[in-house]
Design an enzyme around this catalytic site. Structure first.
Site, PDB file in Angstrom:
ATOM      1  N   ASN A  12      -6.083  -9.557   5.606  1.00  0.00           N
ATOM      2  CA  ASN A  12      -6.026  -8.152   5.212  1.00  0.00           C
ATOM      3  C   ASN A  12      -5.919  -8.139   3.693  1.00  0.00           C
ATOM      4  O   ASN A  12      -4.846  -8.387   3.146  1.00  0.00           O
ATOM      5  CB  ASN A  12      -4.802  -7.475   5.863  1.00  0.00           C
ATOM      6  CG  ASN A  12      -4.590  -6.064   5.345  1.00  0.00           C
ATOM      7  OD1 ASN A  12      -5.450  -5.509   4.641  1.00  0.00           O
ATOM      8  ND2 ASN A  12      -3.445  -5.473   5.688  1.00  0.00           N
ATOM      9  N   LYS A  14      -5.977  -5.761   1.726  1.00  0.00           N
ATOM     10  CA  LYS A  14      -5.346  -4.554   1.167  1.00  0.00           C
ATOM     11  C   LYS A  14      -6.204  -4.069  -0.006  1.00  0.00           C
ATOM     12  O   LYS A  14      -7.415  -4.258   0.022  1.00  0.00           O
ATOM     13  CB  LYS A  14      -3.889  -4.831   0.789  1.00  0.00           C
ATOM     14  CG  LYS A  14      -3.121  -5.439   1.984  1.00  0.00           C
ATOM     15  CD  LYS A  14      -1.641  -5.484   1.820  1.00  0.00           C
ATOM     16  CE  LYS A  14      -1.019  -6.143   3.062  1.00  0.00           C
ATOM     17  NZ  LYS A  14       0.455  -6.168   2.987  1.00  0.00           N
ATOM     18  N   HIS A  98      -1.277   0.092  10.310  1.00  0.00           N
ATOM     19  CA  HIS A  98      -0.526  -0.809   9.427  1.00  0.00           C
ATOM     20  C   HIS A  98       0.697  -0.062   8.878  1.00  0.00           C
ATOM     21  O   HIS A  98       0.633   1.130   8.607  1.00  0.00           O
ATOM     22  CB  HIS A  98      -1.421  -1.278   8.278  1.00  0.00           C
ATOM     23  CG  HIS A  98      -0.813  -2.404   7.499  1.00  0.00           C
ATOM     24  ND1 HIS A  98       0.164  -2.186   6.548  1.00  0.00           N
ATOM     25  CD2 HIS A  98      -1.007  -3.742   7.559  1.00  0.00           C
ATOM     26  CE1 HIS A  98       0.536  -3.365   6.053  1.00  0.00           C
ATOM     27  NE2 HIS A  98      -0.163  -4.317   6.651  1.00  0.00           N
ATOM     28  N   GLU A 100       1.964   0.062   6.053  1.00  0.00           N
ATOM     29  CA  GLU A 100       1.746   0.747   4.774  1.00  0.00           C
ATOM     30  C   GLU A 100       1.100   2.102   4.991  1.00  0.00           C
ATOM     31  O   GLU A 100       1.384   3.068   4.284  1.00  0.00           O
ATOM     32  CB  GLU A 100       0.906  -0.149   3.842  1.00  0.00           C
ATOM     33  CG  GLU A 100       1.736  -1.327   3.332  1.00  0.00           C
ATOM     34  CD  GLU A 100       0.952  -2.568   2.979  1.00  0.00           C
ATOM     35  OE1 GLU A 100      -0.282  -2.496   2.815  1.00  0.00           O
ATOM     36  OE2 GLU A 100       1.587  -3.647   2.878  1.00  0.00           O
ATOM     37  N   GLU A 170       4.172  -7.022  12.872  1.00  0.00           N
ATOM     38  CA  GLU A 170       4.418  -7.189  11.444  1.00  0.00           C
ATOM     39  C   GLU A 170       5.752  -6.539  11.084  1.00  0.00           C
ATOM     40  O   GLU A 170       5.798  -5.334  10.815  1.00  0.00           O
ATOM     41  CB  GLU A 170       3.301  -6.530  10.632  1.00  0.00           C
ATOM     42  CG  GLU A 170       1.929  -7.127  10.865  1.00  0.00           C
ATOM     43  CD  GLU A 170       1.014  -6.960   9.658  1.00  0.00           C
ATOM     44  OE1 GLU A 170       0.367  -7.942   9.292  1.00  0.00           O
ATOM     45  OE2 GLU A 170       0.978  -5.863   9.068  1.00  0.00           O
ATOM     46  N   GLY A 176       4.889  -8.977   2.362  1.00  0.00           N
ATOM     47  CA  GLY A 176       4.815  -9.068   0.912  1.00  0.00           C
ATOM     48  C   GLY A 176       6.128  -9.422   0.245  1.00  0.00           C
ATOM     49  O   GLY A 176       6.282  -9.265  -0.959  1.00  0.00           O
ATOM     50  N   SER A 215       4.233 -12.404   5.307  1.00  0.00           N
ATOM     51  CA  SER A 215       4.478 -13.603   4.497  1.00  0.00           C
ATOM     52  C   SER A 215       4.066 -14.899   5.189  1.00  0.00           C
ATOM     53  O   SER A 215       4.733 -15.930   5.037  1.00  0.00           O
ATOM     54  CB  SER A 215       5.940 -13.665   4.045  1.00  0.00           C
ATOM     55  OG  SER A 215       6.246 -12.538   3.233  1.00  0.00           O
TER      56      SER A 215
HETATM   57  P1  13P Z   1       1.707 -10.469   3.494  1.00  0.00           P
HETATM   58  O1  13P Z   1       1.028 -11.635   4.167  1.00  0.00           O
HETATM   59  O2  13P Z   1       1.289 -10.301   2.053  1.00  0.00           O
HETATM   60  O3  13P Z   1       3.191 -10.476   3.685  1.00  0.00           O
HETATM   61  O4  13P Z   1       1.152  -9.143   4.224  1.00  0.00           O
HETATM   62  C1  13P Z   1       1.163  -9.087   5.599  1.00  0.00           C
HETATM   63  C2  13P Z   1       0.394  -7.894   6.031  1.00  0.00           C
HETATM   64  O5  13P Z   1       0.778  -6.761   5.803  1.00  0.00           O
HETATM   65  C3  13P Z   1      -0.884  -8.118   6.722  1.00  0.00           C
HETATM   66  O6  13P Z   1      -1.387  -6.945   7.267  1.00  0.00           O
END
Ligand code: 13P
Length: 254
Positions: A12, A14, A98, A100, A170, A176, A215
């Site tokens: 992903n 982002k 997601h 976010e 997640e 992150g 992560s």
């Molecule tokens: P990270 O791997 O940067 O922690 O992000 C995970 C994520 O949100 C994947 O959709």
């Protein structure tokens, strides 16, 4: 009896990338994963780069997708992108719900369910994300939160809709932050999710891919993927670094 589920690693990106970096990253991933035949791999790119992604990946085993989709088919929805448009660019996957999007763009479980259904109606495989915040984990309501997010989809789309979908657990506190869930913590929630699906339909549960996200790095992928209910990963930051992403793909292929 253990169900045989192949593993999936999906990146992903982002809101990262650019024409030049994407070209280098995708070329490296194509080469670095060419010998890996057992697991499936995908990248979810920002909308403007789906055409570039399609061009670079169309003749490879790597699939691609988007990170969001409109719940509507067409119409006066300025700035939105429909599932049919994603199909036009060869997408197989789209991320739905997601954290976010839930936290920053106000997507509730009802909206996520509509997006999930719109994606499937167009022939896409939604990657449905669920997960708790740190406050919710500390309040010991992780299962309640994940159950609510999952049940919203089951009630709206039906249990059989999960056959053509992928789930991703997640934990928000692990995204992150560099703070990965331990394999045991992740496994507990994955098993909870699978049990909850199994209560409706054991066969659907046995075939359902449940990815872990938060992560994931080359250094922890192997121990996470060794857990019985972890069927791969949804990778944020590490999916932008070719060597890291390839190493995670390799861990899933083992
Ligand atoms: P990270 O791997 O940067 O922690 O992000 C995970 C994520 O949100 C994947 O959709």
């Amino acid at each position: 009896m253990m169900a045989m589920r192949s593993k999936l690693v999906a990146g992903n990106w982002k809101m990262h990338g650019g024409m030049v970096q994407n070209q280098a990253l995708l070329s490296a991933i194509v080469m670095g994963t060419a010998a890996l035949r057992k697991a499936d791999f995908a990248v979810c790119a920002p909308y403007p780069y789906l055409s570039q992604t399609q061009t670079l990946l169309r003749d490879t085993p790597i699939r691609w997708g988007a990170q969001n989709v409109s719940q509507y088919d067409k119409g006066a929805y300025t700035g939105e992108v429909s599932a049919a448009m994603l199909v036009d660019f060869g997408c197989r996957y789209v991320i739905a719900g997601h954290s976010e999007r839930r936290a920053l763009y106000g997507e509730d479980s009802h909206t996520v369910a509509l997006k999930f259904k719109a994606a499937q109606a167009a022939g896409l495989i939604p990657i449905l994300c669920v997960g708790e915040t740190l406050d919710q984990r500390e309040a010991a309501i992780t299962e309640q939160v994940v159950a609510e997010q999952l049940d919203a989809i089951i009630e709206s789309a039906g249990i059989n809709a999960l056959v053509q979908s992928v789930l991703a657990y997640e934990p928000v506190w692990a995204i992150g932050t560099g703070k990965t869930a331990t394999p045991g913590q992740a496994q507990d929630v994955h098993a909870f999710i699978r049990d909850r699906v199994a209560a409706h339909n054991p066969e659907v549960a046995a075939g359902l891919k449940i990815l872990y996200g938060g992560s994931v790095k080359a250094s922890n992928a192997e121990e996470l993927f060794a857990m019985p209910d972890i069927d791969g990963g949804l990778i944020g930051g590490a999916s932008l670094v070719a060597d890291e992403f390839i190493a995670i793909c390799r861990a899933a292929n083992n």
